[in-house]
Design an enzyme around this catalytic site. Structure first.
Site, PDB file in Angstrom:
ATOM      1  N   HIS A 147      -7.866   7.861  -4.199  1.00 48.44           N
ATOM      2  CA  HIS A 147      -8.153   6.458  -4.489  1.00 48.44           C
ATOM      3  C   HIS A 147      -9.283   6.276  -5.497  1.00 48.44           C
ATOM      4  CE1 HIS A 147      -6.042   6.255  -0.607  1.00 48.44           C
ATOM      5  NE2 HIS A 147      -5.688   5.033  -0.948  1.00 48.44           N
ATOM      6  N   TYR A 181       4.651  20.883   1.374  1.00 49.05           N
ATOM      7  CA  TYR A 181       5.192  22.028   2.082  1.00 49.05           C
ATOM      8  C   TYR A 181       6.508  22.487   1.464  1.00 49.05           C
ATOM      9  CZ  TYR A 181       1.500  21.268   5.463  1.00 49.05           C
ATOM     10  OH  TYR A 181       0.274  21.142   6.053  1.00 49.05           O
ATOM     11  N   ARG A 218      -5.139  22.645  12.826  1.00 54.92           N
ATOM     12  CA  ARG A 218      -4.763  22.212  11.481  1.00 54.92           C
ATOM     13  C   ARG A 218      -4.589  20.712  11.526  1.00 54.92           C
ATOM     14  NH1 ARG A 218      -4.727  20.606   7.013  1.00 54.92           N
ATOM     15  NH2 ARG A 218      -3.195  21.034   5.369  1.00 54.92           N
ATOM     16  N   HIS A 236       0.832  -1.209   0.000  1.00 56.32           N
ATOM     17  CA  HIS A 236       0.000   0.000   0.000  1.00 56.32           C
ATOM     18  C   HIS A 236       0.864   1.256   0.000  1.00 56.32           C
ATOM     19  CE1 HIS A 236      -2.684   3.032   2.120  1.00 56.32           C
ATOM     20  NE2 HIS A 236      -3.214   2.843   0.921  1.00 56.32           N
ATOM     21  N   CYS A 259       0.960  27.848  10.321  1.00 57.20           N
ATOM     22  CA  CYS A 259       0.773  27.016   9.136  1.00 57.20           C
ATOM     23  C   CYS A 259       1.477  27.669   7.945  1.00 57.20           C
ATOM     24  CB  CYS A 259      -0.719  26.876   8.857  1.00 57.20           C
ATOM     25  SG  CYS A 259      -1.081  25.892   7.401  1.00 57.20           S
TER      26      CYS A 259
END
Lengths: 585, 585
Positions: B172, B431, B248, B148, B295
């Site tokens: 998916h 990021y 977050r 996976h 963030c």
């Protein structure tokens, strides 16, 4: 050991070459002294007590540091009129040699003491009673030295003429300073030693006598002190060839002997330890660190051109007040540990490392930078695989990677671990920044510049003779060891950007203390021409401001807006020789 | 111990709530594995060998980390058609309970295996043969789990329906993924357990079942996962009240028991050590550090508005994806030393500290940040003097002061010291930042965001009822512990600036990990109104760009241009409730 803090008045001694404000006002500084050192000038305990004024004492203490309490309203220490000092005593007062030499017959006036130059020379900075001359007058300044706001750099002039030093430290050329000096007058230079009533040039000491020859390719802004930027060809290699490494001297190059040179470290406890160069080399592990050094005024000329109505104070550097070298030495933290500092728990008084150079310059850095095992602060004796050259601090310089070069003090002779920053003007004033609205800064309100912001510059434009693409290259750099991660180039005034190729140079050290070279190809615009803009981004993703609207400051420090160069007819990097492969910056 | 690097294909599993590009393409990552760990799923050694394709092996190794070699051209691991796998074996294949329950009489088709929900539930993530359902189909995915791409988060769904997870990990929902799943189908959910041919909602597990109640004053952007910013009133105090600390979450809040929770540390040598929460609290010195978390998408909405033709991908935060708290815990460096890492000489394979949370999120930081004695990286169990709340990582969160909050992994269960960064999408992709021209980033070409650039924002406008001056306030922050030294405010579009008053808040820690609050008074412009601009400067004298021309990026990360707010008629901070003391952001 008990320590005391005393206030000391000091002046900004350097001319407009080095400072931003000629109409300088005095500021106060505190100096830590140690009671165990009885007197700054051993063997001269019986000098006149310092004068009083306004009920405040000019207190003379010791520790190798001159310390004086002065009222903050005093512009300069003056002398008490109601209690005139006893007349200075001179070994030669009763029998000046000027009167005993009959072979020449100068005009001698009655009632004036005359002194020959060789006698004056014997009263140098190492003598018990230092003298100086100014014009044709002779002064015994023994009693003034402890009160000298500029510290013991004044000893450098003793035994000779003040004039060449006051030409550098032009702040002295003021009526109140002249008046103070006159109080110490003891006579005149013998007419036997004068030509047309003046000292012959050959007899006037040259403070710059130890300054070395420089590579003529350096782009010299001022000769004395020497300030010269690296030409375009020197900015191309990753490691700047040593002869082309930019020169930023605040004063003269001091004459230093490697054999006799030593470094004294003073801890907050008062403990001192002195190391010869050989001690450093033999007793500590040697490290090599690659570090770019950059003047806080690099690219100042850009800022000046951008804000012509206000201008900036300071040397008008183009983009060449920056260079990169490999520095070899020992880690300062290792030496401090050897000197007795507990690195893990240095104590509340251990906050700054103050550095003093042999010529009089001084600065400091936060001790945390030294203690940081990734900080790489070096006591360097090597540069690019050879001993340090005279212009770059021979025989010993502290290298503070990632910080403004002004903290990498040359000709290093003393380190003091203290609870406060260095008290020099270079720490407390000149190397700071303020808002674009600030005309009269409150110097205490801004931190001294240490790490520098991200910047970049175009340093060369190469046009193949056959036409086609034009190769543009330059550097990008950020402080604090923050690696440059991207360089963007625009040929449409910043509307769109593309990424320059970054050179894969790898330096030595715990962080990326070195610059990143980049290159980019642009179409040949032929007759049309245009401006190429560059900006860089560092690993903290900080980037450069577009223009100077937000970062202009009176001192012209940290000039780091997007850099632009005209390409096409009349192209060239400003301040240099222009394009076609020879563009200087 | 020898270590090997293997390539592992992985997908960006998260929906558009969390990622920038839905049409994600697979990238390759390397994972360090240790030969001493025989199998990632103890007790399941006899599963089918991973399939081959294009001559490359899906290699199953261990170390608690799934590792697979895949051809980089593979969009997803597929299965070899020429060598069909043996049929899966199930304990219940020969006697499915669905056929032995006569009390209901659903329609059962011949040739189909039926399974009851309670049996399916017994095949959960902890069982020897994990099953899942999708719609009404049942799959034994035992053999698929090691392959996976998203790692063992898939175990979270086992014993129940995939559907709610695929609603989150919407990547998916593609034909090729459906096809892979169909290869593992073993039957259908018994019609006994269906209502109108579907699973009743009550029987579908809710991944967010452990999510806590939130303060209704939080400004919620998405409910599942919860992403909510701090309202204006929460941005005013130096320490954000815990209930108003911005939330977050990349996924659900995992159900974690403090008593059962443990942290496992794996060193490059392969050595592992596991600590209970009590171990950490009792065996190491406790520290408290004040740190602002922000963030990377904070103020993204600003960037989106500034570049409307391009927009940005990601949550459209205003200026409230930032908060400040006191964090209490133990220093990670102390725990790593206890686990056996030589801090002074950690070795060439010790370059990154990878963190894994209990919900599946993962990220890493350079190990140098951990080793730095002034880095203050904490394993925190306390926040603002109380235990961590569920939304902020209960019972254990790593706090990385000065870095983007995405590295302060919540619900921390595992730390791996490695020679490479975390292989998650959050480290290798999301990021990061690219140039304003980059539409299709080469993710490997930019460093992951760690320290953040200097930024500032206006968070409140207060107008006294009696008229007069208007009070404007906000925050300024920079990464890396770089203190904010100046905040400039302009009311004439940046032509002139004045300095805001900086609040003298003092936090705890080796560097200035906390924001600086500021305030400024402007004249009441009455009916005319205008824009107030703010920009900040940090101690490295980095400052904010004027606008988004140079820093726009597709992901909308690090949106830090000058912040502007309209004051006057219709005034208010965007994204909130407007001015007059109630302006949210």
């Amino acid at each position: 050991m008990a320590t005391r803090k005393l206030f000391r008045q000091f002046w900004r001694p350097v001319s407009k070459l080095c400072t931003g404000e000629l109409a300088a006002t005095p500021i106060r500084r505190t100096i830590q002294t140690s009671a165990k050192h009885a007197h700054p000038f051993p063997g001269k305990e019986h000098i006149r007590p310092p004068p009083k004024r306004n009920g405040q004492i000019l207190a003379l203490t010791g520790g190798g540091v001159l310390t004086i309490i002065l009222g903050s309203q005093l512009a300069y220490p003056s002398h008490e009129k109601s209690a005139p000092a006893p007349p200075p005593s001179h070994e030669t007062t009763t029998n000046p040699r000027t009167l005993s030499e009959p072979e020449t017959q100068p005009v001698l006036k009655e009632g004036i003491q005359y002194y020959r130059l060789d006698e004056i020379r014997s009263h140098d900075g190492a003598s018990a009673r230092p003298w100086v001359t100014r014009g044709t007058s002779v002064y015994d300044i023994t009693d003034w030295i402890p009160a000298h706001p500029g510290g013991d750099v004044i000893l450098r002039a003793c035994g000779g003429s003040l004039d060449p030093y006051w030409d550098i430290f032009s702040i002295h050329k003021r009526k109140d300073v002249y008046e103070i000096l006159e109080e110490y007058k003891i006579g005149e230079i013998s007419p036997h030693d004068l030509v047309d009533g003046k000292l012959p040039a050959a007899t006037v000491p040259d403070p710059f006598i130890a300054d070395p020859e420089r590579d003529p390719r350096l782009l010299t802004l001022t000769a004395r002190p020497r300030n010269a930027e690296t030409p375009s060809e020197g900015l191309s290699p990753f490691l700047t060839p040593t002869p082309l490494f930019y020169v930023r001297n605040h004063m003269w190059v001091p004459p230093v002997s490697a054999d006799e040179h030593s470094l004294t470290i003073t801890l907050p406890s008062g403990d001192e330890k002195t190391y010869t160069l050989e001690d450093l080399k033999s007793r500590f592990r040697t490290h090599t660190v690659t570090a770019t050094l950059q003047c806080s005024g690099n690219r100042r000329a850009d800022m000046t051109r951008a804000v012509p109505d206000k201008g900036t104070n300071g040397l008008q550097w183009e983009a060449g007040a920056i260079s990169c070298a490999e520095w070899t030495g020992v880690k300062l933290r290792d030496v401090l540990a050897d000197a007795g500092l507990d690195l893990a728990s240095p104590g509340p008084d251990a906050k700054h490392a103050q550095f003093e150079g042999a010529e009089a310059y001084g600065a400091s850095i936060p001790l945390s930078k030294v203690l940081d095992s990734q900080g790489d602060v070096l006591l360097a004796f090597g540069m690019n695989g050879a001993p340090l050259p005279a212009d770059h601090g021979f025989p010993l310089r502290v290298i503070v990677p990632g910080n403004v070069a002004a903290r990498s003090v040359k000709w290093l002779k003393k380190i003091t671990v203290s609870d406060e920053e260095s008290t020099t003007q270079w720490q407390r004033r000149d190397y700071k920044c303020f808002g674009p609205n600030v005309a009269k800064p409150d110097w205490s309100q801004a931190p001294s510049i240490q790490e520098m912001p991200v910047t970049s510059a175009i340093t060369r434009i190469q046009r193949p003779s056959s036409g086609g693409k034009v190769n543009v290259e330059g550097y990008a750099y950020s402080g604090g060891g923050r690696e440059i991660v991207r360089v963007d180039v625009s040929i449409d005034a910043g509307k769109t950007w593309a990424q320059a190729e970054l050179m894969g140079d790898e330096g030595k050290g715990s962080k990326s203390w070195w610059w990143k070279r980049w290159r980019f190809e642009i179409p040949d615009e032929g007759d049309r021409g245009g401006e190429v803009l560059v900006k860089a981004t560092d690993e903290s993703y900080n980037t450069q401001p577009e223009d100077y609207r937000g970062i202009w400051n009176q001192r012209g420090n940290l000039s780091c807006a997007w850099h632009g160069v005209h390409v096409g007819p009349g192209e060239g990097v400003k301040g240099g020789k222009g394009g076609d492969g020879g563009g200087g910056v």
